[in-house]
Structure formats: C-alpha cells, structure tokens
Design a protein around this motif. Structure first.
Motif, short mmCIF file in Angstrom:
data_model
loop_
_atom_site.label_atom_id
_atom_site.label_comp_id
_atom_site.label_asym_id
_atom_site.label_seq_id
_atom_site.Cartn_x
_atom_site.Cartn_y
_atom_site.Cartn_z
N GLU A 5 12.92 -31.44 34.15
CA GLU A 5 12.91 -32.72 33.45
C GLU A 5 11.49 -33.23 33.26
O GLU A 5 11.14 -33.74 32.19
CB GLU A 5 13.77 -33.74 34.19
CG GLU A 5 15.26 -33.43 34.09
CD GLU A 5 16.11 -34.43 34.84
OE1 GLU A 5 15.70 -35.60 34.97
OE2 GLU A 5 17.20 -34.04 35.28
N ARG A 8 9.84 -31.13 30.62
CA ARG A 8 10.30 -31.53 29.28
C ARG A 8 9.53 -32.77 28.81
O ARG A 8 9.08 -32.84 27.67
CB ARG A 8 11.80 -31.80 29.31
CG ARG A 8 12.38 -32.34 28.03
CD ARG A 8 12.49 -31.37 26.90
NE ARG A 8 13.44 -30.33 27.20
CZ ARG A 8 13.64 -29.29 26.39
NH1 ARG A 8 12.96 -29.18 25.27
NH2 ARG A 8 14.47 -28.35 26.71
N LYS A 9 9.34 -33.74 29.69
CA LYS A 9 8.57 -34.95 29.34
C LYS A 9 7.13 -34.59 28.98
O LYS A 9 6.57 -35.12 28.02
CB LYS A 9 8.60 -35.95 30.48
CG LYS A 9 9.94 -36.61 30.69
CD LYS A 9 9.91 -37.53 31.90
CE LYS A 9 11.29 -38.05 32.22
NZ LYS A 9 11.30 -38.84 33.47
N GLU A 12 7.03 -32.93 25.61
CA GLU A 12 7.23 -33.90 24.54
C GLU A 12 5.99 -34.77 24.32
O GLU A 12 5.71 -35.18 23.18
CB GLU A 12 8.47 -34.75 24.81
CG GLU A 12 9.74 -33.95 24.66
CD GLU A 12 10.99 -34.66 25.14
OE1 GLU A 12 10.90 -35.80 25.67
OE2 GLU A 12 12.09 -34.08 24.98
N PHE A 61 9.54 -25.06 23.98
CA PHE A 61 9.71 -25.49 25.36
C PHE A 61 9.98 -24.30 26.27
O PHE A 61 9.46 -24.23 27.38
CB PHE A 61 10.83 -26.53 25.52
CG PHE A 61 11.02 -26.91 26.95
CD1 PHE A 61 10.09 -27.71 27.59
CD2 PHE A 61 12.07 -26.40 27.69
CE1 PHE A 61 10.22 -28.03 28.95
CE2 PHE A 61 12.22 -26.72 29.03
CZ PHE A 61 11.29 -27.54 29.66
N TRP A 65 7.88 -23.60 29.52
CA TRP A 65 8.55 -23.57 30.81
C TRP A 65 8.35 -22.24 31.50
O TRP A 65 8.15 -22.18 32.72
CB TRP A 65 10.03 -23.89 30.63
CG TRP A 65 10.85 -23.80 31.87
CD1 TRP A 65 11.80 -22.87 32.14
CD2 TRP A 65 10.82 -24.66 33.02
NE1 TRP A 65 12.35 -23.11 33.38
CE2 TRP A 65 11.76 -24.20 33.94
CE3 TRP A 65 10.06 -25.77 33.34
CZ2 TRP A 65 11.98 -24.82 35.16
CZ3 TRP A 65 10.28 -26.39 34.57
CH2 TRP A 65 11.23 -25.91 35.46
#
Length: 70
Positions: A5, A8-9, A12, A61, A65
């Motif tokens: 999470e 992901r932030k 972004e 992503f 990741w």
C-alpha cells in the motif's frame, strides 16, 4: 520490508500524470523533489531501463514493486 500500500502511494506520487506508468522525466523530477538527487535525463533513463521488464522504457507498478526491497 516494503508494504504494498505504501509502495502504491509512492508510485502514484511519482506518476504525476496518473497514467499508471513512470517515465524517466517523472522519475527525474521525483528524485529532484526528494532532496539532493539532481540527475540527468540520461541517468534517469538508465535507472528506468534497469528496472523495465518489458522494454517499453516505462515503469508500471508491477515493475516498480518487483524491485523494492521486500
């Protein structure tokens, strides 16, 4: 260990146009905003290329990741 999470932030925040891919220009800008990381476009391109699994010169992503220390 990286949290998906949080990753992901972070992704972004770097992906400023929100298209789901990080360009060398977006990456270069993010590094410059983060402090003393003033890199050339060529260096940013090389960093992206070293992590770009499909060869499109962009980071998704999943590619982002895949290279985090988890």
């Amino acid at each position: 260990m990286a949290d998906i999470e949080e990753a992901r932030k972070q992704f972004e925040r770097i992906d400023t146009d929100g298209d789901g891919r990080i360009t060398a220009k977006e990456f270069k800008t993010a590094l410059a905003q983060g402090g003393d990381w003033n890199v050339t476009e060529a260096v940013a391109e090389a960093i992206i290329a070293s992590r770009d699994l499909d060869g499109d010169k962009l980071l998704t992503f999943d590619e982002f990741w895949a290279h985090l220390d988890k």
